[in-house]
Design an enzyme around this catalytic site. Structure first.
Site, PDB file in Angstrom:
ATOM      1  N   GLY A   1      45.552   7.089  22.393  1.00 54.15           N
ATOM      2  CA  GLY A   1      44.529   7.747  23.200  1.00 54.15           C
ATOM      3  C   GLY A   1      43.673   8.727  22.410  1.00 54.15           C
ATOM      4  O   GLY A   1      42.920   9.510  22.994  1.00 54.15           O
TER       5      GLY A   1
ATOM      6  N   GLU B   1      53.865   2.169  18.017  1.00 58.08           N
ATOM      7  CA  GLU B   1      52.775   2.985  18.544  1.00 58.08           C
ATOM      8  C   GLU B   1      52.852   4.387  17.938  1.00 58.08           C
ATOM      9  O   GLU B   1      53.537   5.257  18.482  1.00 58.08           O
ATOM     10  CB  GLU B   1      52.891   3.090  20.067  1.00 58.08           C
ATOM     11  CG  GLU B   1      52.789   1.765  20.792  1.00 58.08           C
ATOM     12  CD  GLU B   1      52.182   1.939  22.172  1.00 58.08           C
ATOM     13  OE1 GLU B   1      51.233   1.221  22.463  1.00 58.08           O
ATOM     14  OE2 GLU B   1      52.641   2.803  22.939  1.00 58.08           O
TER      15      GLU B   1
ATOM     16  N   LYS C   1      48.600   2.563  32.378  1.00 57.82           N
ATOM     17  CA  LYS C   1      49.081   3.926  32.648  1.00 57.82           C
ATOM     18  C   LYS C   1      48.793   4.288  34.115  1.00 57.82           C
ATOM     19  O   LYS C   1      48.811   3.409  34.968  1.00 57.82           O
ATOM     20  CB  LYS C   1      48.449   4.926  31.677  1.00 57.82           C
ATOM     21  CG  LYS C   1      48.566   4.458  30.224  1.00 57.82           C
ATOM     22  CD  LYS C   1      48.295   5.538  29.238  1.00 57.82           C
ATOM     23  CE  LYS C   1      48.277   4.938  27.842  1.00 57.82           C
ATOM     24  NZ  LYS C   1      48.283   5.924  26.790  1.00 57.82           N
TER      25      LYS C   1
ATOM     26  N   GLU D   1      54.829   8.596  25.951  1.00 57.60           N
ATOM     27  CA  GLU D   1      54.533   9.547  27.035  1.00 57.60           C
ATOM     28  C   GLU D   1      55.775   9.792  27.887  1.00 57.60           C
ATOM     29  O   GLU D   1      55.972  10.881  28.425  1.00 57.60           O
ATOM     30  CB  GLU D   1      53.355   9.026  27.875  1.00 57.60           C
ATOM     31  CG  GLU D   1      52.041   9.184  27.114  1.00 57.60           C
ATOM     32  CD  GLU D   1      50.966   8.172  27.462  1.00 57.60           C
ATOM     33  OE1 GLU D   1      51.085   7.483  28.488  1.00 57.60           O
ATOM     34  OE2 GLU D   1      50.008   8.065  26.675  1.00 57.60           O
TER      35      GLU D   1
ATOM     36  N   ASN E   1      48.443  -1.732  28.928  1.00 57.69           N
ATOM     37  CA  ASN E   1      49.179  -0.656  29.603  1.00 57.69           C
ATOM     38  C   ASN E   1      48.155   0.209  30.322  1.00 57.69           C
ATOM     39  O   ASN E   1      47.470   1.017  29.697  1.00 57.69           O
ATOM     40  CB  ASN E   1      49.950   0.159  28.543  1.00 57.69           C
ATOM     41  CG  ASN E   1      50.578   1.414  29.134  1.00 57.69           C
ATOM     42  OD1 ASN E   1      50.668   1.552  30.354  1.00 57.69           O
ATOM     43  ND2 ASN E   1      51.005   2.320  28.270  1.00 57.69           N
TER      44      ASN E   1
ATOM     45  N   HIS F   1      57.988   4.304  26.161  1.00 55.62           N
ATOM     46  CA  HIS F   1      56.647   4.736  25.760  1.00 55.62           C
ATOM     47  C   HIS F   1      56.695   6.216  25.365  1.00 55.62           C
ATOM     48  O   HIS F   1      57.431   6.998  25.964  1.00 55.62           O
ATOM     49  CB  HIS F   1      55.656   4.521  26.915  1.00 55.62           C
ATOM     50  CG  HIS F   1      54.235   4.681  26.475  1.00 55.62           C
ATOM     51  ND1 HIS F   1      53.654   5.922  26.329  1.00 55.62           N
ATOM     52  CD2 HIS F   1      53.296   3.775  26.106  1.00 55.62           C
ATOM     53  CE1 HIS F   1      52.407   5.757  25.905  1.00 55.62           C
ATOM     54  NE2 HIS F   1      52.176   4.466  25.759  1.00 55.62           N
TER      55      HIS F   1
ATOM     56  N   SER G   1      44.978   3.144  20.045  1.00 55.44           N
ATOM     57  CA  SER G   1      43.517   3.046  19.894  1.00 55.44           C
ATOM     58  C   SER G   1      43.067   1.703  19.318  1.00 55.44           C
ATOM     59  O   SER G   1      42.137   1.643  18.512  1.00 55.44           O
ATOM     60  CB  SER G   1      42.985   4.209  19.046  1.00 55.44           C
ATOM     61  OG  SER G   1      43.259   5.442  19.693  1.00 55.44           O
TER      62      SER G   1
HETATM   63  C1  PEP Z   1      49.376   3.144  24.778  1.00 57.97           C
HETATM   64  O1  PEP Z   1      49.478   4.191  25.382  1.00 57.97           O
HETATM   65  O2  PEP Z   1      50.285   2.284  24.857  1.00 57.97           O
HETATM   66  C2  PEP Z   1      48.193   2.931  23.949  1.00 57.97           C
HETATM   67  C3  PEP Z   1      48.255   2.069  22.990  1.00 57.97           C
HETATM   68  O3  PEP Z   1      47.101   3.688  24.265  1.00 57.97           O
HETATM   69  P1  PEP Z   1      45.640   3.632  23.587  1.00 57.97           P
HETATM   70  O4  PEP Z   1      45.311   2.197  23.332  1.00 57.97           O
HETATM   71  O5  PEP Z   1      44.727   4.258  24.588  1.00 57.97           O
HETATM   72  O6  PEP Z   1      45.728   4.413  22.321  1.00 57.97           O
END
Ligand code: PEP
Length: 253
Positions: A173, A167, A11, A97, A9, A95, A212
């Site tokens: 992040g 998630e 983003k 966000e 992803n 997601h 992460s």
């Molecule tokens: C995401 O936003 O889907 C995600 C997993 O981000 P990150 O790997 O940066 O934590």
């Protein structure tokens, strides 16, 4: 046996040149992997680069969102049919966000999931609790409501056509990853919730972990019995890291 999926992803990051470079390096890096499914989800304007560069490879591409509407006067939105037309195999929906910054509810996300499915695009439904919710012992309640948004609208059969990504919001992040045990516990809960409606669909459903995930922790996470791959944010922007995570998927297949 579920085939692992590693999806990036991206983003709202990068330029056209970055997208080309990243895709070129990923193609070279995963070229010999046979047992893992790999996909990238660039920002909308760069989907055409994915289509041009990835057509004919085993790597899929997808969007980071899709409209809940079928088509028509919805300025700024992109329909599932358009994504399909553009060769997208996947669409991320729900997601955290988008839940946080765009006010998306489980009902809205359920409609997006259904639109993707109806057009033959595989929805990747993101579910996950915030740190506050976890600390209050509400993790299962929250992820169950995220799962139920689709169940209520489209029935358990919908999970025969999609992918779920657990998630935890506190891990996205932040550099803080759920431990393999923490993640496995929630993945097993999600699978069980769907198994209560249909065991076969639950057994076939891929549930990815996101938050992460990095080369250093991917193998242990993907090695858990109910973790079938990863949805990768930050690390998907670095070709070497993303390819290393794909390799962990390949090795665990
Ligand atoms: C995401 O936003 O889907 C995600 C997993 O981000 P990150 O790997 O940066 O934590």
């Amino acid at each position: 046996m579920r085939r692992p999926l590693i999806a990036g992803n991206w983003k709202m990051n990068g330029t056209k040149a970055d997208a080309e470079e990243l895709i070129r390096s990923i193609i070279a890096g995963v070229f010999e992997m046979r047992k893992v499914d790999v996909a990238v989800c660039p920002p909308f304007p760069y989907l055409f680069i994915a289509e041009q560069m990835l057509a004919g490879t085993a790597i899929g591409w997808g969007s980071q969102d899709v409209s809940r509407e079928e088509g028509g006067a919805f300025t700024g939105q992109v329909s599932a049919a358009m994504l399909k037309d553009f060769g997208c195999r996947y669409a991320i929906v729900g997601h955290s966000e988008r839940r946080q910054f765009n006010g998306e509810t489980d009902a809205i996300i359920g409609r997006k999931y259904a639109q993707a499915m109806a057009s033959g695009v595989v929805p990747i439904l993101c579910v996950g609790e915030t740190l506050e919710e976890r600390e209050q012992g509400k993790t299962e309640e929250v992820v169950a409501s995220h799962i139920d948004g689709v169940l209520n609208l489209a029935g358990v059969e919908a999970y025969g056509h999609g992918v779920v990504a657990y998630e935890p919001v506190w891990a996205i992040g932040t550099g803080v990853t759920a431990t393999p045990d923490q993640a496995q516990e929630v993945h097993a809960f999600l699978r069980e919730r769907i198994a209560n409606k249909n065991k076969e669909i639950a057994e076939g459903l891929r549930i990815l972990y996101g938050g992460s995930m990095k080369p250093g922790n991917a193998a242990e996470l993907i090695g858990q019995p109910d973790i079938d791959g990863g949805l990768i944010g930050g690390a998907s922007l670095k070709a070497a890291d993303f390819v290393a995570i794909c390799q962990a998927g390949e090795d665990n297949a």
